[in-house]
Design a protein around this motif. Sequence first.
Motif, PDB file in Angstrom:
ATOM      1  N   GLY A 110       0.828  -1.197   0.000  1.00  0.00           N
ATOM      2  CA  GLY A 110       0.000   0.000   0.000  1.00  0.00           C
ATOM      3  C   GLY A 110       0.862   1.246   0.000  1.00  0.00           C
ATOM      4  O   GLY A 110       2.102   1.191   0.018  1.00  0.00           O
ATOM      5  N   ASP A 111       0.177   2.396  -0.002  1.00  0.00           N
ATOM      6  CA  ASP A 111       0.906   3.664  -0.037  1.00  0.00           C
ATOM      7  C   ASP A 111       1.677   3.918   1.253  1.00  0.00           C
ATOM      8  O   ASP A 111       2.758   4.515   1.225  1.00  0.00           O
ATOM      9  CB  ASP A 111      -0.058   4.828  -0.306  1.00  0.00           C
ATOM     10  N   GLY A 112       1.129   3.461   2.386  1.00  0.00           N
ATOM     11  CA  GLY A 112       1.832   3.691   3.653  1.00  0.00           C
ATOM     12  C   GLY A 112       3.209   3.067   3.623  1.00  0.00           C
ATOM     13  O   GLY A 112       4.196   3.653   4.093  1.00  0.00           O
ATOM     14  N   ALA A 113       3.305   1.879   3.017  1.00  0.00           N
ATOM     15  CA  ALA A 113       4.599   1.224   2.865  1.00  0.00           C
ATOM     16  C   ALA A 113       5.396   1.887   1.739  1.00  0.00           C
ATOM     17  O   ALA A 113       6.523   2.340   1.933  1.00  0.00           O
ATOM     18  CB  ALA A 113       4.400  -0.265   2.588  1.00  0.00           C
ATOM     19  N   ASP A 138      -2.783   2.568  -4.115  1.00  0.00           N
ATOM     20  CA  ASP A 138      -2.716   3.827  -3.372  1.00  0.00           C
ATOM     21  C   ASP A 138      -4.125   4.265  -2.960  1.00  0.00           C
ATOM     22  O   ASP A 138      -4.854   4.876  -3.754  1.00  0.00           O
ATOM     23  CB  ASP A 138      -2.039   4.884  -4.268  1.00  0.00           C
ATOM     24  N   ASN A 139      -4.501   3.942  -1.739  1.00  0.00           N
ATOM     25  CA  ASN A 139      -5.797   4.407  -1.226  1.00  0.00           C
ATOM     26  C   ASN A 139      -5.619   5.663  -0.368  1.00  0.00           C
ATOM     27  O   ASN A 139      -6.519   6.064   0.359  1.00  0.00           O
ATOM     28  CB  ASN A 139      -6.527   3.298  -0.460  1.00  0.00           C
ATOM     29  N   GLU A 140      -4.443   6.225  -0.435  1.00  0.00           N
ATOM     30  CA  GLU A 140      -4.164   7.550   0.149  1.00  0.00           C
ATOM     31  C   GLU A 140      -4.344   7.597   1.664  1.00  0.00           C
ATOM     32  O   GLU A 140      -4.786   8.605   2.211  1.00  0.00           O
ATOM     33  CB  GLU A 140      -4.986   8.616  -0.583  1.00  0.00           C
ATOM     34  N   GLY A 141      -4.022   6.485   2.313  1.00  0.00           N
ATOM     35  CA  GLY A 141      -4.072   6.469   3.775  1.00  0.00           C
ATOM     36  C   GLY A 141      -3.737   5.092   4.314  1.00  0.00           C
ATOM     37  O   GLY A 141      -3.603   4.128   3.557  1.00  0.00           O
ATOM     38  N   TYR A 142      -3.603   4.995   5.621  1.00  0.00           N
ATOM     39  CA  TYR A 142      -3.386   3.707   6.287  1.00  0.00           C
ATOM     40  C   TYR A 142      -4.742   3.018   6.431  1.00  0.00           C
ATOM     41  O   TYR A 142      -5.377   3.069   7.489  1.00  0.00           O
ATOM     42  CB  TYR A 142      -2.766   3.918   7.664  1.00  0.00           C
ATOM     43  N   GLY A 143      -5.195   2.376   5.360  1.00  0.00           N
ATOM     44  CA  GLY A 143      -6.544   1.816   5.322  1.00  0.00           C
ATOM     45  C   GLY A 143      -6.791   0.752   6.378  1.00  0.00           C
ATOM     46  O   GLY A 143      -7.798   0.771   7.088  1.00  0.00           O
ATOM     47  N   ASN A 144      -5.852  -0.147   6.485  1.00  0.00           N
ATOM     48  CA  ASN A 144      -6.056  -1.326   7.336  1.00  0.00           C
ATOM     49  C   ASN A 144      -6.224  -0.987   8.815  1.00  0.00           C
ATOM     50  O   ASN A 144      -6.849  -1.736   9.566  1.00  0.00           O
ATOM     51  CB  ASN A 144      -4.870  -2.278   7.134  1.00  0.00           C
TER      52      ASN A 144
HETATM   53 MG    MG Z   1      -3.039   2.740   2.042  1.00  0.00          MG
END
Ligand code: MG
Length: 307
Positions: A110-113, A138-144
Amino acid sequence: MSDTRYGAMQDLPREHLLSPGTAMCAGCGGLQVLKEFYDVLGRETVFVNAAGCMTLLSIYPYTPFQSSWLYTAMASAPAGAQGVRDALDILLERGRIRPEEDRAVVVLMGDGAAYGMAMASTSAAIQRGLDCYVFVYDNEGYGNTGHQSSPATPQGARTATDHGPEGHAGTKKDLFAIWVAHRPAFAATVSPADPVDLARKIEAARAARGTRLFLALAPCPTGWDFDPRETVELGKLAVQTGAWPLKQYVDGAITHTRPPKGQGERPPLEAYLSRQGRYRHLFEPQRNERLLAELQATVDRYWEAVA
Ligand SMILES: [Mg+2]
Ligand SMILES: Cc1ncc(C[n+]2csc(CCOP(=O)(O)OP(=O)(O)O)c2C)c(N)n1
Ligand code: SF4
């Protein structure tokens, strides 16, 4: 865990693989674009996954893929991929596997990584020319963990950690540009709403050897607060408004594969923003004209610079 839905998925025909309905949210754009990527790239792949939403695809010892899966800490998926690639190369060299039994190695993060914790290991992998695909949703945040802000969160968006009247104050890091500065084998941005563009880019990437980026916009109904039926529509609007440029870097040159219409002709950025609850504060109880104009100007400047 002998007869779970995950185990049963091993026997499904290919067209049913990766269908939403595992532990993922309905309408997950990241899952949609990953499915499109996997369909074209093929099943002879080893996935090396950094902790995030996609980790929920695999519940040991099952995965919905027909291939292998390795789970790593957020910072170290590219390092894990190096180990897998090295192991495959040694097996090939010693004749323990035939060339046709080789596997493509895919880092899935993900984007956070990708924009943050795994930046150093990614940079080193590109520099070493590690032969792998790096698929970033890239969901533009720490989704999980509840959609906190990440280095990919755009200015103005509300997240679990940016809930003030102006949303996120920082600006989104330009991961594509950071990759290009490394002169990688290949880099591209993609969208779940344009599988043809994605398929063409996979074909172009196949011809290259080295570290290859696929940076996918991943509309996230849960974190962005929109109706899951609108995932594809949002993917289209992101491209049409110019917010998510579709482009690729091949042989030292960047080309835009789906440029939007010119300024004044393309839909305004707010056509994309107003469909998402994370931007509701820009429109209600009254419009934040200043911030909306600032966000629009950022998009316009990008396209003026590449014209
Ligand atoms: Mg993310
Ligand atoms: C070093 C470290 N810090 C925090 C976490 C907790 N954590 C697990 S998943 C996650 C969010 C990852 O965000 P991203 O890479 O964007 O993936 P997404 O969750 O959006 O799919 C976090 C913070 C972790 N696993 N490791
Ligand atoms: S939180 Fe977002 S990215 Fe994560 S599974 Fe749900 S829709 Fe997909």
